[in-house]
Design a protein around this motif. Structure first.
Motif, mmCIF file in Angstrom:
data_model
loop_
_atom_site.group_PDB
_atom_site.id
_atom_site.type_symbol
_atom_site.label_atom_id
_atom_site.label_comp_id
_atom_site.label_asym_id
_atom_site.label_seq_id
_atom_site.Cartn_x
_atom_site.Cartn_y
_atom_site.Cartn_z
ATOM 1 N N LYS A 153 0.726 -1.219 -0.080
ATOM 2 C CA LYS A 153 -0.057 -0.192 -0.072
ATOM 3 C C LYS A 153 0.662 0.821 0.076
ATOM 4 C CE LYS A 153 -3.496 -0.483 0.113
ATOM 5 N NZ LYS A 153 -4.700 -0.177 -1.632
ATOM 6 N N GLN A 154 2.100 1.272 0.767
ATOM 7 C CA GLN A 154 2.805 2.205 0.263
ATOM 8 C C GLN A 154 3.668 2.879 -0.351
ATOM 9 O OE1 GLN A 154 5.778 1.360 4.242
ATOM 10 N NE2 GLN A 154 4.151 1.571 5.361
ATOM 11 N N PHE A 155 3.420 0.990 -1.382
ATOM 12 C CA PHE A 155 4.187 1.637 -2.688
ATOM 13 C C PHE A 155 2.984 2.208 -3.456
ATOM 14 C CE2 PHE A 155 5.365 0.081 -6.748
ATOM 15 C CZ PHE A 155 6.382 0.541 -7.331
ATOM 16 N N ALA A 156 1.866 1.676 -3.633
ATOM 17 C CA ALA A 156 0.961 2.261 -4.274
ATOM 18 C C ALA A 156 0.211 3.527 -4.603
ATOM 19 C CB ALA A 156 -0.101 1.539 -4.180
ATOM 20 N N VAL A 157 0.955 4.103 -2.488
ATOM 21 C CA VAL A 157 0.477 5.692 -2.663
ATOM 22 C C VAL A 157 1.812 6.507 -3.419
ATOM 23 C CG1 VAL A 157 0.309 7.170 -0.853
ATOM 24 C CG2 VAL A 157 -0.996 5.226 -0.533
ATOM 25 N N LEU A 158 3.226 5.842 -2.784
ATOM 26 C CA LEU A 158 3.465 6.844 -3.461
ATOM 27 C C LEU A 158 4.305 7.039 -4.757
ATOM 28 C CD1 LEU A 158 6.554 8.339 -2.783
ATOM 29 C CD2 LEU A 158 7.679 6.192 -3.219
ATOM 30 N N GLU A 159 3.467 5.702 -5.825
ATOM 31 C CA GLU A 159 3.314 5.625 -6.949
ATOM 32 C C GLU A 159 2.718 6.867 -8.029
ATOM 33 O OE1 GLU A 159 3.339 2.410 -10.359
ATOM 34 O OE2 GLU A 159 2.454 1.870 -8.584
ATOM 35 N N VAL A 160 1.422 6.900 -6.607
ATOM 36 C CA VAL A 160 0.527 7.751 -7.151
ATOM 37 C C VAL A 160 1.294 9.904 -7.165
ATOM 38 C CG1 VAL A 160 -1.877 9.196 -6.756
ATOM 39 C CG2 VAL A 160 -1.510 6.605 -6.878
ATOM 40 N N LEU A 161 1.467 9.508 -5.513
ATOM 41 C CA LEU A 161 2.486 10.806 -5.818
ATOM 42 C C LEU A 161 3.197 11.505 -6.561
ATOM 43 C CD1 LEU A 161 2.855 10.457 -2.003
ATOM 44 C CD2 LEU A 161 1.007 12.516 -2.766
ATOM 45 N N VAL A 162 4.364 10.097 -7.054
ATOM 46 C CA VAL A 162 5.516 10.831 -7.659
ATOM 47 C C VAL A 162 5.391 10.945 -9.045
ATOM 48 C CG1 VAL A 162 7.667 9.059 -9.019
ATOM 49 C CG2 VAL A 162 6.734 9.010 -6.991
ATOM 50 N N ALA A 163 4.177 9.804 -9.735
ATOM 51 C CA ALA A 163 3.259 10.177 -11.304
ATOM 52 C C ALA A 163 2.672 11.970 -11.011
ATOM 53 C CB ALA A 163 2.111 9.471 -11.806
ATOM 54 N N ALA A 164 2.849 12.298 -10.029
ATOM 55 C CA ALA A 164 2.039 13.926 -10.219
ATOM 56 C C ALA A 164 3.602 14.236 -10.079
ATOM 57 C CB ALA A 164 0.960 14.293 -8.428
ATOM 58 N N GLU A 165 4.641 14.652 -10.581
ATOM 59 C CA GLU A 165 5.869 15.023 -10.090
ATOM 60 C C GLU A 165 6.130 16.349 -10.114
ATOM 61 O OE1 GLU A 165 5.640 15.777 -14.395
ATOM 62 O OE2 GLU A 165 6.508 13.619 -15.453
ATOM 63 N N GLY A 166 5.994 16.535 -8.211
ATOM 64 C CA GLY A 166 5.383 17.648 -7.792
ATOM 65 C C GLY A 166 3.956 17.826 -6.840
ATOM 66 N N GLY A 167 3.144 18.029 -7.970
ATOM 67 C CA GLY A 167 1.707 18.546 -8.095
ATOM 68 C C GLY A 167 0.899 17.740 -6.825
ATOM 69 N N VAL A 168 0.154 18.587 -6.270
ATOM 70 C CA VAL A 168 -0.756 17.878 -4.850
ATOM 71 C C VAL A 168 -2.010 17.181 -5.162
ATOM 72 C CG1 VAL A 168 -2.302 18.701 -3.092
ATOM 73 C CG2 VAL A 168 -0.596 20.500 -4.012
ATOM 74 N N VAL A 169 -1.549 16.429 -4.322
ATOM 75 C CA VAL A 169 -2.671 15.487 -5.005
ATOM 76 C C VAL A 169 -3.803 15.041 -3.214
ATOM 77 C CG1 VAL A 169 -3.037 12.734 -5.120
ATOM 78 C CG2 VAL A 169 -0.898 13.575 -6.351
ATOM 79 N N SER A 170 -4.974 15.059 -4.183
ATOM 80 C CA SER A 170 -5.915 15.647 -2.245
ATOM 81 C C SER A 170 -5.884 14.306 -1.980
ATOM 82 C CB SER A 170 -7.206 15.220 -3.035
ATOM 83 O OG SER A 170 -7.509 14.436 -3.953
ATOM 84 N N ALA A 171 -5.955 14.169 -0.287
ATOM 85 C CA ALA A 171 -6.570 12.694 -0.301
ATOM 86 C C ALA A 171 -7.440 11.356 -0.449
ATOM 87 C CB ALA A 171 -6.689 12.841 1.609
ATOM 88 N N GLU A 172 -8.630 12.149 -1.450
ATOM 89 C CA GLU A 172 -9.869 11.351 -2.638
ATOM 90 C C GLU A 172 -9.165 10.995 -2.966
ATOM 91 O OE1 GLU A 172 -9.569 14.411 -0.537
ATOM 92 O OE2 GLU A 172 -11.175 14.968 0.867
ATOM 93 N N GLU A 173 -8.240 11.484 -3.550
ATOM 94 C CA GLU A 173 -7.502 11.079 -4.500
ATOM 95 C C GLU A 173 -6.555 9.645 -4.838
ATOM 96 O OE1 GLU A 173 -5.261 12.039 -8.605
ATOM 97 O OE2 GLU A 173 -5.898 13.649 -7.775
ATOM 98 N N LEU A 174 -6.095 9.909 -3.606
ATOM 99 C CA LEU A 174 -4.991 8.793 -2.883
ATOM 100 C C LEU A 174 -5.611 7.572 -2.807
ATOM 101 C CD1 LEU A 174 -2.448 10.377 -1.290
ATOM 102 C CD2 LEU A 174 -1.627 9.137 -3.117
ATOM 103 N N LEU A 175 -6.509 8.015 -1.952
ATOM 104 C CA LEU A 175 -8.007 6.825 -1.682
ATOM 105 C C LEU A 175 -8.664 6.028 -2.902
ATOM 106 C CD1 LEU A 175 -9.248 5.270 1.006
ATOM 107 C CD2 LEU A 175 -10.949 6.996 0.488
#
Length: 231
Positions: A153-175
């Motif tokens: 799960k930590q990897f999955a969350v990090l993958e989404v954050l890295v793909a955003a390339e420094g952009g903000v990702v909401s908690a709702e989008e991560l979920l």
């Protein structure tokens, strides 16, 4: 990554879902065409995995609807047939890839990651940002050449954050992107997972909390030492 699996054999569908979870890929299951179209209407999926022969609207019809929507969502077709004509017709409908049953779950995961990589601006297979190196195919993470062991799960969350390339990702989008449809929208799982992930990555903190908005990878870690203390 979050995918929709359209498969009317319950045991196979569950095996695929459980296997993808081991690869840090969230998956929802639809056992028929009507359920698939309903889920596609309410959730944002990265890829659709379609069995062509399902009750209700067929996999072919679902593929046509996805293509017609203009979403650009990649489609991977599953079939028991291995005839070239069958594959040709699937590609003509808009399929991006094809996998013949029986197949190895590892191969499915690799194909899904390849489709996802091509979908998002042809990004390189290994992604790097702020000294962080993420390899989705090997499911490995390094920070400044130091290997970091993460949970799925930590990897999955990090993958989404890295793909955003420094952009903000909401908690709702991560979920939505890192969990499946069984996730409780009122859960604090995102906050807990991000907090644990931040500690795994170590100091200076790489994941910044943008209060009231979400989270992002800090491309200049260490400049705001307190940014990791808000959960």
């Amino acid at each position: 990554m979050r995918v929709l699996i359209v498969e009317d054999e319950p045991y196979l569908a569950e095996a695929i879902r459980d296997g993808l979870r081991l690869e840090a890929i969230a998956a929802d299951i639809a056992g028929d065409g009507d359920t698939a179209l309903e889920l596609l209407g309410v959730n944002a999926y990265d890829i659709a995995v379609l069995d062509r022969d399902v009750p209700g609207p067929s996999g072919d019809e679902i593929a046509k609807r996805i293509v017609a929507s203009g979403s650009g969502m990649p489609i991977l077709m599953l079939t028991a047939a291995d005839r070239l004509d069958d594959k040709a017709s699937g590609f003509e409908l808009g399929a991006d890839d094809y996998l013949t049953k029986p197949f190895e779950l590892r191969e499915l995961a690799l194909r899904l990651r390849a489709l996802d990589r091509r979908r998002v601006h042809n990004r390189p297979p290994v992604q790097e940002i702020a000294g962080l190196r993420l390899d989705p195919f090997r499911r490995e993470v390094y920070r400044d050449d130091r290997y970091i062991a993460l949970t799925r799960k930590q990897f999955a969350v990090l993958e989404v954050l890295v793909a955003a390339e420094g952009g903000v990702v909401s908690a709702e989008e991560l979920l939505e992107r890192a969990w499946d449809e069984n996730a409780d929208p009122f859960t604090n799982a995102v906050r807990i997972t991000v907090s644990a992930l931040r500690k795994r990555l170590g100091e200076p903190w790489l994941i910044a909390t943008v209060l009231g908005v979400g989270y992002r990878i800090d491309t200049t870690p260490g400049t705001r030492r307190g940014s990791g203390d808000c959960g």
